[in-house]
Design an enzyme around this catalytic site. Structure first.
Site, PDB file in Angstrom:
ATOM      1  CG  ASP A  66       4.317  33.030 -41.789  1.00 37.80           C
ATOM      2  OD1 ASP A  66       5.305  32.372 -41.399  1.00 37.80           O
ATOM      3  OD2 ASP A  66       3.317  33.241 -41.073  1.00 37.80           O
ATOM      4  CG  ASP A 118       3.028  27.248 -38.742  1.00 37.50           C
ATOM      5  OD1 ASP A 118       2.451  26.161 -38.602  1.00 37.50           O
ATOM      6  OD2 ASP A 118       4.271  27.380 -38.733  1.00 37.50           O
ATOM      7  CG  ASP A 145      -0.372  34.020 -39.742  1.00 35.83           C
ATOM      8  OD1 ASP A 145       0.804  33.727 -40.039  1.00 35.83           O
ATOM      9  OD2 ASP A 145      -0.997  33.490 -38.809  1.00 35.83           O
TER      10      ASP A 145
END
Length: 368
Positions: free
Chosen positions: A114, A116, A306
């Site tokens: 991922d 961000d 996250d």
């Protein structure tokens, strides 16, 4: 007049208007039909249901936006029984590194990352979420040894402008926009020039929604609306919590006109996406197939993320019984991931150790 005479009963259509309200208190013309009254009552119910929906959305916004740990020196999860229990079931990928690489014996590791909150820190302005130079160098090294994909909710072109590495796969808009490496890559097993767009027919609709949301939310300070090509993101990280309900109402008012779109949530972001059955988990499977590992037992996918949207990928890995999901979080949360890391700096450390391990393994193989 009794209180009972003033009660509006919802089964007016079956009982008739005159049986519900006394003639003297009817607030409508005599020509008011049961069909008209039914429409008014339906609007009233829709308003009540809309209020319930907004309340549920705001509760979900709070749940998906846990209190940030402000201290940069915090090195561990909070000392609570719940945290201790959580870390037992989702141990640090750093402390379990040897077990992770041991599971890759005889297999090809494929990395899914991922962006961000994983490769870059979470920042107030999403347009300023730049990847640190050290992280970029680390990801470049990872891609030299393992097929590597960036899987993000961001627009593919936007995340590429942040990462600026040509040897990776990029899956933007939660995997609805996928492109392979733009230069020669040593992993020849699959289709390196893969280009896949799962929801092209939604592009005009997404553009309309983006414009509508920009207009509708401009009166709410701190709101940032981002067009991610195949989805629209409404960031509320800088919005006062007292205004969250008003923001949710504006988003709902727009979404109501587009039944083919749905609302999902991430870390302080509301996302409007097509209702098609496609997500980061489907993107992971598509990329494995493109690499030639669709039904292979000789592959070990590792996905690091996250956000709530990354759970779709973690779930796929659990269902496959193959590979590992690694959640990036300082706070315990429900997850399908097998391991955890606390922040991007730990992600960088894990990736560096992975590269070092691969280099040592190759040297050992040459000496054997």
């Amino acid at each position: 007049m009794t209180n009972q005479q003033n009660v509006v009963v919802l089964d007016v259509i079956s009982r008739g208007v005159s049986n519900v309200l006394p003639r003297s208190s009817l607030p409508v013309p005599k020509s008011f039909s049961p069909q008209d009254l039914k429409m008014l009552l339906m609007k009233r119910l829709e308003a009540e249901n809309g209020g319930a929906k907004i309340s549920a959305w705001v509760d979900s916004m709070r749940a998906s936006s846990p209190t940030r740990i402000k201290s940069s020196t915090t090195a561990s999860l909070p000392e609570t029984d719940d945290a201790s229990s959580w870390i037992v079931h989702h141990p640090s990928a750093l402390s379990m590194f040897e077990q992770i690489v041991a599971a890759s014996k005889g297999k090809q590791i494929v990395m899914f990352l991922d962006y961000d909150g994983t490769l870059s820190p979470i920042v107030e302005d999403p347009d300023q979420a730049f990847m640190p130079k050290e992280m970029r160098a680390t990801v470049r090294d990872v891609a030299r040894y393992f097929p590597t994909a960036i899987v993000t909710g961001r627009c593919r072109d936007k995340v590429y402008s942040f990462v600026k590495l040509a040897g990776l796969y990029y899956a933007g808009s939660h995997g609805m926009d996928i492109k392979g490496p733009s230069k020669s890559c040593k992993y020849k097993k699959g289709n390196q020039g893969v280009l896949f767009q799962a929801a092209s027919e939604f592009l005009p609709m997404i553009d309309e929604v983006y414009k509508d949301l920009v207009e509708k939310t401009k009166s709410i300070p701190g709101t940032k609306v981002e067009n991610n090509k195949f989805c629209v993101s409404v960031h509320f990280r800088c919005v006062d919590e007292k205004s969250w309900a008003a923001l949710a109402e504006q988003v709902r008012s727009v979404l109501n006109h587009y039944p083919k779109l749905k609302l999902t949530q991430g870390r302080k972001v509301l996302e409007i996406r097509p209702t098609i059955k496609w997500d980061k988990g489907r993107a992971l499977e598509f990329l494995l197939e493109s690499l030639g590992y669709a039904n292979s037992t000789n592959v070990l996918p590792v996905y690091i993320g996250d956000d709530r949207s990354d759970e779709d990928a973690f779930k796929v890995l659990r269902e496959r019984g193959q590979g590992f999901g690694i959640l990036v979080s300082k706070l315990p949360k429900e997850t399908n991931a097998s391991y955890s890391l606390q922040e991007p700096s730990e992600v960088k450390e894990f990736l560096k150790r992975l590269v070092d391990w691969k280099k040592m393994s190759q040297r050992a193989a040459k000496c054997a």
